[in-house]
Design a protein around this motif. Structure first.
Motif, short mmCIF file in Angstrom:
data_model
loop_
_atom_site.label_atom_id
_atom_site.label_comp_id
_atom_site.label_asym_id
_atom_site.label_seq_id
_atom_site.Cartn_x
_atom_site.Cartn_y
_atom_site.Cartn_z
N ASN A 43 -1.64 57.67 38.89
CA ASN A 43 -2.96 57.04 39.02
C ASN A 43 -3.53 56.54 37.70
OD1 ASN A 43 -3.03 57.54 41.83
ND2 ASN A 43 -3.79 59.62 41.46
N ALA A 44 -2.68 56.26 36.72
CA ALA A 44 -3.16 55.85 35.40
C ALA A 44 -3.91 54.53 35.46
CB ALA A 44 -1.98 55.74 34.43
N ASP A 74 -9.09 51.38 35.55
CA ASP A 74 -9.98 50.41 36.19
C ASP A 74 -11.36 51.02 36.42
OD1 ASP A 74 -8.13 48.38 36.27
OD2 ASP A 74 -7.42 48.85 38.30
N ALA A 75 -11.38 52.28 36.84
CA ALA A 75 -12.66 52.93 37.14
C ALA A 75 -13.49 53.16 35.87
CB ALA A 75 -12.40 54.26 37.84
N GLU A 76 -12.82 53.31 34.74
CA GLU A 76 -13.52 53.62 33.48
C GLU A 76 -13.98 52.38 32.73
OE1 GLU A 76 -10.64 55.93 31.42
OE2 GLU A 76 -10.85 57.70 32.73
N PHE A 117 0.06 48.43 29.55
CA PHE A 117 0.55 49.64 30.20
C PHE A 117 -0.39 50.81 29.95
CE2 PHE A 117 4.87 47.53 29.78
CZ PHE A 117 4.98 47.26 31.13
N GLU A 118 -0.51 51.66 30.96
CA GLU A 118 -1.36 52.84 30.91
C GLU A 118 -0.50 54.11 30.99
OE1 GLU A 118 -4.56 52.78 30.48
OE2 GLU A 118 -5.16 50.74 31.05
N PRO A 119 -1.02 55.24 30.46
CA PRO A 119 -2.27 55.44 29.74
C PRO A 119 -2.17 54.86 28.31
CG PRO A 119 -1.44 57.51 30.68
CD PRO A 119 -0.32 56.52 30.73
N LYS A 120 -3.17 54.13 27.89
CA LYS A 120 -3.13 53.43 26.61
C LYS A 120 -2.99 54.37 25.42
CE LYS A 120 -5.76 49.29 27.89
NZ LYS A 120 -6.05 49.65 29.28
N LYS A 121 -3.57 55.56 25.52
CA LYS A 121 -3.60 56.47 24.36
C LYS A 121 -2.35 57.35 24.27
CE LYS A 121 -8.64 56.63 24.08
NZ LYS A 121 -9.86 57.49 24.07
#
Length: 295
Positions: free
Chosen positions: A223-224, A229-231, A124-128
């Protein structure tokens, strides 16, 4: 900015079982041993609750483990993994077993914080995003065998883990539910195999009912997955592809409010049922971790 909510393990609340009025009655001679065993079980269970409170739910503490072993030797339920006593809505008194816990502040030793990535195995995102684990429920029900399926009827049981979270954002806290869907099947009289095949992260009902909080929820998760994916580096994408292919894993994607994953070839684990009665269940998983649950 709303101050982070402080959350304690459920084990810090009084969890004494309802008293049976008949327990005060003098047992007949033939029932003396049964009454003695029942009293010893009740005393040992209460000692376990007190130890869990003392050590903030940790089942890694030597004192807690010693009491678990003593109680396991008193297990009153034959064939516990197959017993109908497995069914019901259970609440976990144990501390979480995830690694990399965020160090608690002084006086908050019973507060368990992790990143969202750590408690979801980076699915799950955002991971941080920092989350507090508030409570864990384990409602178990029978799953009837499908027509033509081998095995004893009604042996399979649903085994969801329903984790109540507090998601900490810069603009305030949000309550969320992470639900992992699993199935447990007796392998022996005291061991059951466990498979988790899917999971979902959703806003808690109180967030859904509050328009302002839902706006913050959507802002937090917007958009998380596309950003993650883009990073990713090329090597990270290749490793992720191999890992997902092995498990038949369908990753979460950007959705409006809730996020879900599935595993079509999920790994199989097991748990040993060490103690089981009407009010308490103690298990030991294949990783060696103990869980103490009550209802």
């Amino acid at each position: 900015m709303t101050a982070p909510t402080k959350s304690r393990r459920p084990s810090q609340v009084s969890t004494k079982e309802p008293q049976n009025p008949s327990a005060a009655t003098e047992p007949a001679e033939g029932n003396e041993k049964h009454a003695t065993d029942a009293d010893r079980i009740a005393d040992t269970k209460e000692s376990l609750r007190e130890a869990l409170n003392k050590y903030h739910g940790s089942t890694k503490n030597a004192e807690v483990i010693a009491i678990i072993e003593e109680l396991s030797a008193l297990n009153p339920t034959p064939q516990p993994a197959r017993s109908p006593l497995m069914l019901g809505d259970w609440k976990d008194l144990s501390a979480p077993h995830f690694p990399n816990r965020i160090a608690p502040d002084e006086g908050e030793e019973g507060v368990y914080k992790y990143t969202l990535g750590r408690i979801s195995f980076n699915l799950f995102e955002p991971k941080k995003l920092v989350c507090t684990l508030d409570s864990v429920r384990n409602p178990i029900e029978r799953i009837p065998n499908e027509e033509g399926e081998k095995g004893q009827d009604d042996e399979k049981m649903s085994y969801p883990l329903v984790i109540s979270l507090i998601v900490h954002t810069a603009e305030g806290d949000l309550r969320a539910i992470m639900r992992n869907e699993g199935v447990v099947t007796p392998a022996t009289d005291d061991r059951a195999s466990v498979v988790f095949s899917s999971g979902a992260l959703s806003p808690a009902p109180e967030v859904v009912a509050d328009a302002e909080k839902m706006t913050l929820w959507r802002k937090t998760f917007e958009n998380a997955y596309a950003r993650a994916d883009a990073e990713r580096s090329y090597l990270a994408r290749a490793g992720r592809y191999i890992f997902f292919s092995l498990l038949g894993l369908v990753a979460p994607t950007d959705a409006k409010d809730s996020f879900r994953f599935e595993m079509k070839r999920a790994p199989r684990g097991y748990l040993d049922v060490l103690f089981l009665d009407e009010h308490m269940r103690i298990t030991k998983g294949n990783s060696g971790s103990y869980c103490v649950l009550v209802r």
